[in-house]
Design an enzyme around this catalytic site. Sequence first.
Site, PDB file in Angstrom:
ATOM      1  N   ASP A 101      14.108  -4.253  -2.046  1.00 52.34           N
ATOM      2  CA  ASP A 101      12.648  -4.223  -2.059  1.00 52.34           C
ATOM      3  C   ASP A 101      12.096  -4.978  -3.262  1.00 52.34           C
ATOM      4  OD1 ASP A 101      10.024  -3.648  -1.612  1.00 52.34           O
ATOM      5  OD2 ASP A 101      10.180  -1.499  -2.023  1.00 52.34           O
ATOM      6  N   MET A 155       6.034   5.870  -4.367  1.00 52.95           N
ATOM      7  CA  MET A 155       6.079   5.583  -5.805  1.00 52.95           C
ATOM      8  C   MET A 155       5.107   6.546  -6.476  1.00 52.95           C
ATOM      9  SD  MET A 155       6.241   1.477  -5.423  1.00 52.95           S
ATOM     10  CE  MET A 155       5.817   1.604  -3.694  1.00 52.95           C
ATOM     11  N   ASP A 201       4.086   1.264   1.268  1.00 55.54           N
ATOM     12  CA  ASP A 201       4.185   1.557  -0.162  1.00 55.54           C
ATOM     13  C   ASP A 201       3.049   2.460  -0.634  1.00 55.54           C
ATOM     14  OD1 ASP A 201       6.456  -0.070  -1.060  1.00 55.54           O
ATOM     15  OD2 ASP A 201       5.241  -1.759  -0.381  1.00 55.54           O
ATOM     16  N   HIS A 214       7.338  -1.195   6.381  1.00 54.30           N
ATOM     17  CA  HIS A 214       7.536  -0.656   5.033  1.00 54.30           C
ATOM     18  C   HIS A 214       6.169  -0.335   4.436  1.00 54.30           C
ATOM     19  CE1 HIS A 214       9.794  -0.058   1.282  1.00 54.30           C
ATOM     20  NE2 HIS A 214       8.776  -0.621   0.669  1.00 54.30           N
ATOM     21  N   HIS A 225       7.738   4.438   1.353  1.00 54.53           N
ATOM     22  CA  HIS A 225       8.298   4.343   0.006  1.00 54.53           C
ATOM     23  C   HIS A 225       7.314   4.997  -0.960  1.00 54.53           C
ATOM     24  CE1 HIS A 225       9.425   1.315  -3.457  1.00 54.53           C
ATOM     25  NE2 HIS A 225       9.753   2.558  -3.759  1.00 54.53           N
ATOM     26  N   MET A 279       1.416   4.445  -3.755  1.00 51.24           N
ATOM     27  CA  MET A 279       1.405   4.433  -5.233  1.00 51.24           C
ATOM     28  C   MET A 279       0.319   5.369  -5.762  1.00 51.24           C
ATOM     29  SD  MET A 279       1.605   0.328  -5.773  1.00 51.24           S
ATOM     30  CE  MET A 279       2.747  -0.677  -4.824  1.00 51.24           C
TER      31      MET A 279
HETATM   32  C1  DX5 Z   1       6.573  -3.038  -4.824  1.00 48.98           C
HETATM   33  C2  DX5 Z   1       6.729  -2.525  -3.422  1.00 48.98           C
HETATM   34  C3  DX5 Z   1       7.255  -3.534  -2.493  1.00 48.98           C
HETATM   35  C4  DX5 Z   1       6.362  -4.724  -2.297  1.00 48.98           C
HETATM   36  C5  DX5 Z   1       7.241  -5.881  -1.941  1.00 48.98           C
HETATM   37  O1  DX5 Z   1       6.218  -1.989  -5.638  1.00 48.98           O
HETATM   38  O2  DX5 Z   1       7.606  -1.417  -3.387  1.00 48.98           O
HETATM   39  O3  DX5 Z   1       7.564  -2.947  -1.229  1.00 48.98           O
HETATM   40  O4  DX5 Z   1       5.403  -4.541  -1.306  1.00 48.98           O
HETATM   41  O5  DX5 Z   1       6.458  -7.023  -1.914  1.00 48.98           O
HETATM   42  P1  DX5 Z   1       7.060  -8.483  -2.075  1.00 48.98           P
HETATM   43  O6  DX5 Z   1       7.994  -8.685  -0.909  1.00 48.98           O
HETATM   44  O7  DX5 Z   1       5.856  -9.357  -2.015  1.00 48.98           O
HETATM   45  O8  DX5 Z   1       7.782  -8.542  -3.385  1.00 48.98           O
HETATM   46 ZN    ZN Z   2       8.350  -0.729  -1.388  1.00 50.66          ZN
END
Ligand code: DX5
Ligand code: ZN
Length: 215
Positions: A174, A67, A34, A32, A65, A36
């Site tokens: 998530d 964001m 992320d 996964h 993912h 941002m």
């Molecule tokens: C948050 C991310 C998540 C994050 C989850 O914005 O989208 O994917 O990495 O991390 P944990 O499992 O530590 O909450």
């Molecule tokens: Zn995520």
Amino acid sequence: MALIAPSVLSANFLQLSADIKMINESEADWFHLDVMDGRFVPNISFGLPVIAAIKKEATKTLDVHLMIEEPGKFAEDFKKAGADILSVHVEACPHLHRNIQQIKSLQMKAGVAINPHTPVQAIFDVLHDIDVVCMMSVNPGFGGQKFIAYTIEKIKQLKAEIIRRNTQTLIEIDGGVTLENAKEIIDAGADVLVAGNTVFASANPAETIRQLKAL
Ligand code: DX5
Ligand code: ZN
């Protein structure tokens, strides 16, 4: 048994290669990743060059993912970097249907991510078009936050609608997933668990992945 997607956001970036190897050799199913932009969410993480580097070593599905605002501008770039699944936020996409078609036309699996405050009904009409719903169980932007309890009710509503519409859409949860709450999340209807802090802050990440997988 759920699919497990360790979140690389919580990995040690000074030894990313070792952490990728650990995930490759573990019982995890997806990476996964992320992304941002500091606009859609109040944080900046990593982007295209890092994903392209991970792609060279990762032997499992790259679940990206986004964001970010205006994700359509970058969908092709994320395909080139190696994304297998690309998720965009419903809150960032006024023309969500178009974004989904673009992702599918680039031969990626399409995901839609949904924030904690957004009613799950907002994505019902695209369920037949998408492969994954990435349901946020924390406010996106940071790892290591606490699971928001009412997500359980949202998972149940979404699962019932997926069954009613007879689609194959996976429910990915998530944020804030732990060894303590994972069973309840799976029982509510989750198919995929993202886990960042729970995996990487543990003494033995591969063993923690095994334990999540065994639930
Ligand atoms: C948050 C991310 C998540 C994050 C989850 O914005 O989208 O994917 O990495 O991390 P944990 O499992 O530590 O909450
Ligand atoms: Zn995520």
